[in-house]
Write an enzyme that holds these catalytic residues in place. Sequence first.
Site, PDB file in Angstrom:
ATOM      1  N   ASP A 127       0.795  -1.321  -0.132  1.00  0.00           N
ATOM      2  CA  ASP A 127       0.076   0.024   0.011  1.00  0.00           C
ATOM      3  C   ASP A 127       1.060   1.242   0.116  1.00  0.00           C
ATOM      4  O   ASP A 127       0.366   2.289  -0.367  1.00  0.00           O
ATOM      5  CB  ASP A 127      -0.754  -0.004   1.215  1.00  0.00           C
ATOM      6  CG  ASP A 127      -1.911  -1.061   1.251  1.00  0.00           C
ATOM      7  OD1 ASP A 127      -2.106  -1.786   0.499  1.00  0.00           O
ATOM      8  OD2 ASP A 127      -2.636  -1.600   2.386  1.00  0.00           O
ATOM      9  N   ALA A 186      -3.453   6.780 -17.581  1.00  0.00           N
ATOM     10  CA  ALA A 186      -4.916   6.863 -17.232  1.00  0.00           C
ATOM     11  C   ALA A 186      -5.673   8.109 -17.595  1.00  0.00           C
ATOM     12  O   ALA A 186      -5.174   9.112 -17.235  1.00  0.00           O
ATOM     13  CB  ALA A 186      -5.537   6.317 -15.893  1.00  0.00           C
ATOM     14  N   ARG A 211     -13.574  14.190 -27.939  1.00  0.00           N
ATOM     15  CA  ARG A 211     -12.306  14.558 -28.800  1.00  0.00           C
ATOM     16  C   ARG A 211     -11.990  13.340 -29.570  1.00  0.00           C
ATOM     17  O   ARG A 211     -10.841  13.413 -29.827  1.00  0.00           O
ATOM     18  CB  ARG A 211     -11.342  14.892 -27.616  1.00  0.00           C
ATOM     19  CG  ARG A 211     -11.596  16.405 -27.272  1.00  0.00           C
ATOM     20  CD  ARG A 211     -10.387  16.885 -26.478  1.00  0.00           C
ATOM     21  NE  ARG A 211     -10.708  16.418 -24.858  1.00  0.00           N
ATOM     22  CZ  ARG A 211      -9.543  15.683 -24.276  1.00  0.00           C
ATOM     23  NH1 ARG A 211      -8.571  15.411 -24.862  1.00  0.00           N
ATOM     24  NH2 ARG A 211     -10.003  15.373 -23.221  1.00  0.00           N
TER      25      ARG A 211
HETATM   26  O1  F6P Z   1      -2.426  -3.977   2.921  1.00  0.00           O
HETATM   27  C1  F6P Z   1      -2.480  -4.827   1.711  1.00  0.00           C
HETATM   28  C2  F6P Z   1      -3.711  -5.223   1.315  1.00  0.00           C
HETATM   29  O2  F6P Z   1      -3.700  -6.116  -0.002  1.00  0.00           O
HETATM   30  C3  F6P Z   1      -4.729  -3.829   1.166  1.00  0.00           C
HETATM   31  O3  F6P Z   1      -4.180  -3.385  -0.027  1.00  0.00           O
HETATM   32  C4  F6P Z   1      -6.146  -4.566   1.110  1.00  0.00           C
HETATM   33  O4  F6P Z   1      -6.983  -3.605   1.394  1.00  0.00           O
HETATM   34  C5  F6P Z   1      -5.791  -5.521   2.143  1.00  0.00           C
HETATM   35  O5  F6P Z   1      -4.384  -5.763   2.272  1.00  0.00           O
HETATM   36  C6  F6P Z   1      -6.712  -7.007   1.888  1.00  0.00           C
HETATM   37  O6  F6P Z   1      -6.564  -7.527   3.147  1.00  0.00           O
HETATM   38  P1  F6P Z   1      -6.886  -9.169   3.317  1.00  0.00           P
HETATM   39  O7  F6P Z   1      -5.510  -9.810   2.765  1.00  0.00           O
HETATM   40  O8  F6P Z   1      -6.986  -9.327   4.869  1.00  0.00           O
HETATM   41  O9  F6P Z   1      -8.041  -9.380   2.304  1.00  0.00           O
END
Ligand code: F6P
Length: 323
Positions: A127, A186, A211
């Site tokens: 993250d 993007a 466009r």
């Molecule tokens: O923190 C890493 C992460 O992959 C986040 O991006 C995501 O919201 C979360 O973990 C998902 O968590 P879990 O593996 O508990 O579903």
Amino acid sequence: MRNLAVLTSGGDAPGMNAAIRAVVRTGLSHGLNLWGVYQGYSGLIEGNFKRLGARDMGSIIQRGGTVLGSARCPEFQTEEGRELAVRRLHGAGIEGLIVIGGNGSQSGAHALNQMGFPVVGVASTIDNDLYGSDITIGVDTALNVALNAIDNLKVTASSHRRALLVEVMGRKCGYLALMAGIAGGAEAIVLPEVDVAPEQIAQRIQDGYERGKPHAIVVVAEGARYNAEGLCQYFKEHGLLIGFEFRSTVLGYVQRGAAPTCADRLLGTWLGSSAAEQIIAGNTGVLVGTSKGEIITTPLTEVAGRQKPLPSWFLKAAEMLAR
Ligand code: F6P
């Protein structure tokens, strides 16, 4: 210190294995006994420990995931859970612990340190929301996975003249979306940090359509007010014009499971090895991260529960470049 343990906690991140390997081999080279704690804080509470030698670390640097396993552990959030964990550590003669993980994991590390147990954290989460490091282990790989997907999606979007809304991970932080969106060219990027009305996003897509653009790629952070599917629903329910036919794609866990890139192997190695050296030197209760290309340590009191802001230049650039 004679006995040092290492664990990985929270969401796995590519490069964690490089960090484990670096902790273990650096510790061994200082004459310590090294212990692996399996399944994160759950393993700490259960006393799931194993001695690790140099050979146990063979051929893991190139592998995604974590050879120690990981977990989210609600029990560790209770005082009883943490006390049991400390008793387990003392019982095994372990005198220091390295915690490789992200925000929740470093809050756990802070709690252990507050109880008087020497801990050093290693900044690791896809993250990149962790205060105390410019970049965390796993980000580069996760970004490259997202980018490959975006490149592919752009191809099929152009064939069909569609708008594709691509949802990327990141919990409450928009870093992955922002960077993948910029690098993927993007048309719009939707972030938790910037609250943009769906009408404005629709307008931007519609402008591109008028466009003559052959496609629109909208990268949506999972933590934004509307996720990718939510935005599609909103466009439909409110009859918003976006010109293109539209679809949504959620990238999800594929972003976490890839083999680490060179950058993540090097970062994992650097942070892991530095963390071992910090704990051996007695600098505990800190997170090991990087700032401006140097290793830094930040007290866990400053790290716990804090989210790093998005890099401001890229935030501004996102607006400017999507034309
Ligand atoms: O923190 C890493 C992460 O992959 C986040 O991006 C995501 O919201 C979360 O973990 C998902 O968590 P879990 O593996 O508990 O579903």
